[in-house]
Write an enzyme that holds these catalytic residues in place. Structure first.
Site, PDB file in Angstrom:
ATOM      1  N   THR A 121       9.306  -6.129  16.564  1.00 46.15           N
ATOM      2  CA  THR A 121       7.882  -6.281  16.891  1.00 46.15           C
ATOM      3  C   THR A 121       7.601  -7.763  17.124  1.00 46.15           C
ATOM      4  O   THR A 121       7.740  -8.567  16.194  1.00 46.15           O
ATOM      5  CB  THR A 121       7.022  -5.748  15.729  1.00 46.15           C
ATOM      6  N   LEU A 151       9.097   4.097  15.037  1.00 46.89           N
ATOM      7  CA  LEU A 151       9.536   4.996  13.950  1.00 46.89           C
ATOM      8  C   LEU A 151       8.803   4.684  12.651  1.00 46.89           C
ATOM      9  O   LEU A 151       8.343   3.561  12.432  1.00 46.89           O
ATOM     10  CB  LEU A 151      11.057   4.904  13.741  1.00 46.89           C
ATOM     11  N   ASN A 209      -0.371  -0.387  15.555  1.00 51.12           N
ATOM     12  CA  ASN A 209      -0.429  -0.663  14.119  1.00 51.12           C
ATOM     13  C   ASN A 209      -1.822  -1.139  13.689  1.00 51.12           C
ATOM     14  O   ASN A 209      -2.295  -0.803  12.604  1.00 51.12           O
ATOM     15  CB  ASN A 209       0.640  -1.688  13.722  1.00 51.12           C
ATOM     16  N   PHE A 250      -3.741   9.863   9.036  1.00 52.14           N
ATOM     17  CA  PHE A 250      -4.145   8.528   8.568  1.00 52.14           C
ATOM     18  C   PHE A 250      -5.575   8.493   8.053  1.00 52.14           C
ATOM     19  O   PHE A 250      -6.277   7.493   8.206  1.00 52.14           O
ATOM     20  CB  PHE A 250      -3.932   7.482   9.679  1.00 52.14           C
ATOM     21  N   ALA A 253      -7.412   8.649   1.661  1.00 58.61           N
ATOM     22  CA  ALA A 253      -7.828   7.520   0.826  1.00 58.61           C
ATOM     23  C   ALA A 253      -6.725   7.244  -0.190  1.00 58.61           C
ATOM     24  O   ALA A 253      -6.014   8.148  -0.618  1.00 58.61           O
ATOM     25  CB  ALA A 253      -9.126   7.866   0.111  1.00 58.61           C
ATOM     26  N   CYS A 261       5.395  -3.453   7.875  1.00 54.39           N
ATOM     27  CA  CYS A 261       4.833  -3.537   9.233  1.00 54.39           C
ATOM     28  C   CYS A 261       3.323  -3.772   9.272  1.00 54.39           C
ATOM     29  O   CYS A 261       2.880  -4.793   9.791  1.00 54.39           O
ATOM     30  CB  CYS A 261       5.176  -2.272  10.010  1.00 54.39           C
ATOM     31  N   LYS A 323       5.703   3.849   0.332  1.00 52.36           N
ATOM     32  CA  LYS A 323       5.293   5.217   0.638  1.00 52.36           C
ATOM     33  C   LYS A 323       6.459   6.134   0.298  1.00 52.36           C
ATOM     34  O   LYS A 323       7.569   5.658   0.036  1.00 52.36           O
ATOM     35  CB  LYS A 323       4.865   5.360   2.095  1.00 52.36           C
ATOM     36  N   ARG A 330       8.772  -3.543   0.385  1.00 43.75           N
ATOM     37  CA  ARG A 330       8.104  -4.722   0.940  1.00 43.75           C
ATOM     38  C   ARG A 330       6.595  -4.469   1.005  1.00 43.75           C
ATOM     39  O   ARG A 330       6.149  -3.465   1.518  1.00 43.75           O
ATOM     40  CB  ARG A 330       8.658  -5.036   2.336  1.00 43.75           C
TER      41      ARG A 330
HETATM   42  P1  NAD Z   1      15.092  -5.615   8.235  1.00 48.15           P
HETATM   43  O1  NAD Z   1      14.704  -6.844   7.506  1.00 48.15           O
HETATM   44  O2  NAD Z   1      15.318  -4.338   7.491  1.00 48.15           O
HETATM   45  O3  NAD Z   1      16.417  -5.887   9.085  1.00 48.15           O
HETATM   46  C1  NAD Z   1      16.640  -7.026   9.867  1.00 48.15           C
HETATM   47  C2  NAD Z   1      18.140  -7.228   9.946  1.00 48.15           C
HETATM   48  O4  NAD Z   1      18.395  -8.281  10.878  1.00 48.15           O
HETATM   49  C3  NAD Z   1      18.768  -7.644   8.614  1.00 48.15           C
HETATM   50  O5  NAD Z   1      19.840  -6.777   8.314  1.00 48.15           O
HETATM   51  C4  NAD Z   1      19.268  -9.066   8.885  1.00 48.15           C
HETATM   52  O6  NAD Z   1      20.455  -9.387   8.183  1.00 48.15           O
HETATM   53  C5  NAD Z   1      19.501  -9.010  10.378  1.00 48.15           C
HETATM   54  N1  NAD Z   1      19.570 -10.328  11.020  1.00 48.15           N
HETATM   55  C6  NAD Z   1      18.797 -11.410  10.797  1.00 48.15           C
HETATM   56  N2  NAD Z   1      19.197 -12.427  11.598  1.00 48.15           N
HETATM   57  C7  NAD Z   1      20.221 -11.963  12.335  1.00 48.15           C
HETATM   58  C8  NAD Z   1      21.053 -12.525  13.335  1.00 48.15           C
HETATM   59  N3  NAD Z   1      20.887 -13.793  13.731  1.00 48.15           N
HETATM   60  N4  NAD Z   1      22.020 -11.771  13.884  1.00 48.15           N
HETATM   61  C9  NAD Z   1      22.190 -10.497  13.485  1.00 48.15           C
HETATM   62  N5  NAD Z   1      21.446  -9.895  12.539  1.00 48.15           N
HETATM   63  C10 NAD Z   1      20.466 -10.621  11.979  1.00 48.15           C
HETATM   64  O7  NAD Z   1      13.961  -5.400   9.342  1.00 48.15           O
HETATM   65  P2  NAD Z   1      13.414  -4.012   9.924  1.00 48.15           P
HETATM   66  O8  NAD Z   1      12.482  -3.391   8.962  1.00 48.15           O
HETATM   67  O9  NAD Z   1      14.543  -3.244  10.481  1.00 48.15           O
HETATM   68  O10 NAD Z   1      12.516  -4.567  11.132  1.00 48.15           O
HETATM   69  C11 NAD Z   1      13.106  -5.130  12.288  1.00 48.15           C
HETATM   70  C12 NAD Z   1      12.014  -5.308  13.325  1.00 48.15           C
HETATM   71  O11 NAD Z   1      11.495  -4.019  13.705  1.00 48.15           O
HETATM   72  C13 NAD Z   1      10.793  -6.095  12.841  1.00 48.15           C
HETATM   73  O12 NAD Z   1      10.286  -6.844  13.900  1.00 48.15           O
HETATM   74  C14 NAD Z   1       9.802  -5.010  12.443  1.00 48.15           C
HETATM   75  O13 NAD Z   1       8.466  -5.447  12.529  1.00 48.15           O
HETATM   76  C15 NAD Z   1      10.088  -3.969  13.480  1.00 48.15           C
HETATM   77  N6  NAD Z   1       9.742  -2.603  13.085  1.00 48.15           N
HETATM   78  C16 NAD Z   1      10.029  -2.184  11.802  1.00 48.15           C
HETATM   79  C17 NAD Z   1       9.728  -0.882  11.439  1.00 48.15           C
HETATM   80  C18 NAD Z   1      10.010  -0.399  10.045  1.00 48.15           C
HETATM   81  O14 NAD Z   1       9.500   0.679   9.685  1.00 48.15           O
HETATM   82  N7  NAD Z   1      10.788  -1.096   9.236  1.00 48.15           N
HETATM   83  C19 NAD Z   1       9.160   0.011  12.375  1.00 48.15           C
HETATM   84  C20 NAD Z   1       8.933  -0.444  13.659  1.00 48.15           C
HETATM   85  C21 NAD Z   1       9.221  -1.753  14.003  1.00 48.15           C
END
Ligand code: NAD
Length: 433
Positions: A121, A151, A209, A250, A253, A261, A323, A330
């Protein structure tokens, strides 16, 4: 198709596994050596229903590979998704250092034409910056695209395999066609693949979001008014949710939104607006209402004991994850509740079906961890429900009443029928009723 996914967190791991499940050859890359070594050795680093089984099937069938080698990943894959974290900076804007660092490295190792896709994101303009950073490092032809992920943790496999829509931002229709081909097998029931310009695609994720967070804060604010006025937010919810213009989702309450996110994305969007000379008044209020909702719940607990000190009180806390059906803690409301009660001298004993390991990495031994929900309650002064795991919905209430010092329940998720709880002899606090 050969696909690389850079960043093997909640999003990268799930989407990579789903691409492999559709027959693609997928390389999952991460800089975290422990995580990759764990995956190679058979340890799935997150809890997500259905993930482990699908992951091992694709490893066994040799469509899924894990590595810390970015060059090998990019070499192997035509499309490379950047799925690294974009956590908040101190001022609330999205910290894009992980995304930009990947872009630099990708540019450095690229030898032939590649498509680099931002799945993380990211604020409007980031994918264009990724393009510029890669171009500084290479003379190779390449394209960039945006493909935000929608997701939901806890239902991620289902969401990924059967998305409501796929959003793709491109500068070049041919790139859009290649990404559409990758996703075609995910939308066989006719769900749309929406190809648009890159800034609109980037903005779509924040808009989604922001609006979902708004629904939550709206209902929570109304729930507080219901409490004052003698109305029941659960009745009000069912009274509005069948209107197709509103929808049933959504509208629950509770303790407010948390997770990795909504808080950071709403904050990043308001910060982006501020940087561009605008104030997003609605979303600023959404954030305030969300914070206030947690304080409101904590105040119910404090007020029950008639003051600020909770010395010598032991609270049983059900649910640590932000949840149900995830181990992600987080920005979880549980952390705020625990912090607030501990600062007033209380002890906490918690139980969560899957999130206790992740919670203990943050909370250490500042709280106790129970092996089961009844062990958690045993000898506690009251039970606090923070996460609405299904296994908490129909417990043995007689047993709980016997195990608690006093029959008091603070239900932050409205999972029980209020009048039944009073009949059962509990002092029962919930939200908006
Ligand atoms: P996360 O923190 O679980 O995972 C990020 C991963 O990236 C980690 O394993 C980290 O080691 C790795 N990483 C960091 N720097 C790196 C590099 N230079 N090379 C390779 N790997 C590297 O994050 P997440 O929850 O999977 O979210 C990832 C993105 O997706 C974010 O932007 C988040 O906003 C977005 N997003 C998350 C969700 C969710 O439900 N978690 C849903 C939609 C979108």
């Amino acid at each position: 198709m050969r696909v690389g996914v850079i960043g093997t967190g909640y999003v990268g791991l799930v989407t990579g596994v789903c691409f492999a499940e559709m027959g693609n050859d997928v390389t999952l890359m991460d800089i975290d050596e422990t995580k990759i070594a764990g995956l190679i050795g058979g340890k799935v680093p997150i809890y997500e229903p259905g993930l482990e089984q699908m992951l091992w099937r694709n490893v066994t069938e040799k469509r899924l590979h894990f590595t810390t080698d970015l060059e090998a990943t990019v070499d192997r894959s035509l499309i490379n998704f950047i799925a690294v974290g974009t956590p908040p900076c101190n001022d609330g804007c999205a910290d894009l250092s992980q995304v930009f660092s990947v872009a630099r490295e990708v540019g450095r190792v690229m030898k032939t034409y590649k498509i680099i896709v931002t799945k993380s994101t990211v604020p409007v303009g980031t994918t264009e910056k990724v393009r510029a950073i890669i171009a500084e490092q290479t003379n190779c032809q390449f394209d960039v695209a945006s493909n935000p992920e929608f997701l939901k943790e806890g239902n991620a496999i289902e969401d990924c395999m059967k998305p409501d829509r796929v959003v793709v931002g491109v500068n070049d229709v041919r790139v859009g066609e290649i990404i559409k081909e990758l996703y075609s097998s995910f939308v066989r029931t006719g769900k749309p693949i929406l190809v648009m310009d890159i800034p609109s695609s980037e903005m779509t994720k924040y808009a989604a979001n922001g609006l979902l967070a708004t629904k939550i804060s709206f209902v929570n604010e109304l729930a507080r008014l219901c409490e004052r006025m003698g109305a029941d937010i659960e009745m009000v919810r069912s009274g509005i949710g069948t209107d197709p213009r509103i929808g049933p989702h959504f509208l629950f309450a509770g303790l407010g939104y948390g997770g990795s996110c909504f808080p950071k994305d709403v904050e990043a969007l308001t910060q982006t607006a501020r940087e561009n000379g605008m104030e997003l008044g609605i979303l600023e209020s959404v954030q305030r209402a969300n914070q206030f909702q947690r304080e409101h719940f904590i105040n119910k607990i404090v007020d029950h004991y008639g003051g600020n000190s909770l010395h010598n009180k032991l609270f049983a806390l059900w649910g640590l994850s932000f949840k149900p059906r995830t181990d992600d803690i987080r920005e979880a409301p549980s952390l705020d509740v625990i912090r607030a009660l501990r600062s007033r001298g209380a002890r906490i004993r918690a139980f969560d079906p899957v999130a206790m390991e992740k919670a203990s990495e943050i909370l250490g031994d500042s709280i106790e961890y129970a092996p089961g929900n009844y062990e958690c309650v045993d000898g506690a002064d009251a039970l606090i429900i923070v996460t609405e795991w299904n296994e908490f919905r129909h417990p043995d209430f007689d047993k709980i009443r016997e195990l608690l010092v006093e029959p008091v329940i603070f239900d932050g998720r409205n999972i029980y029928n209020r009048s039944r709880m009073l009949e059962r002899g509990f002092t029962y606090y919930s939200i908006g009723r």
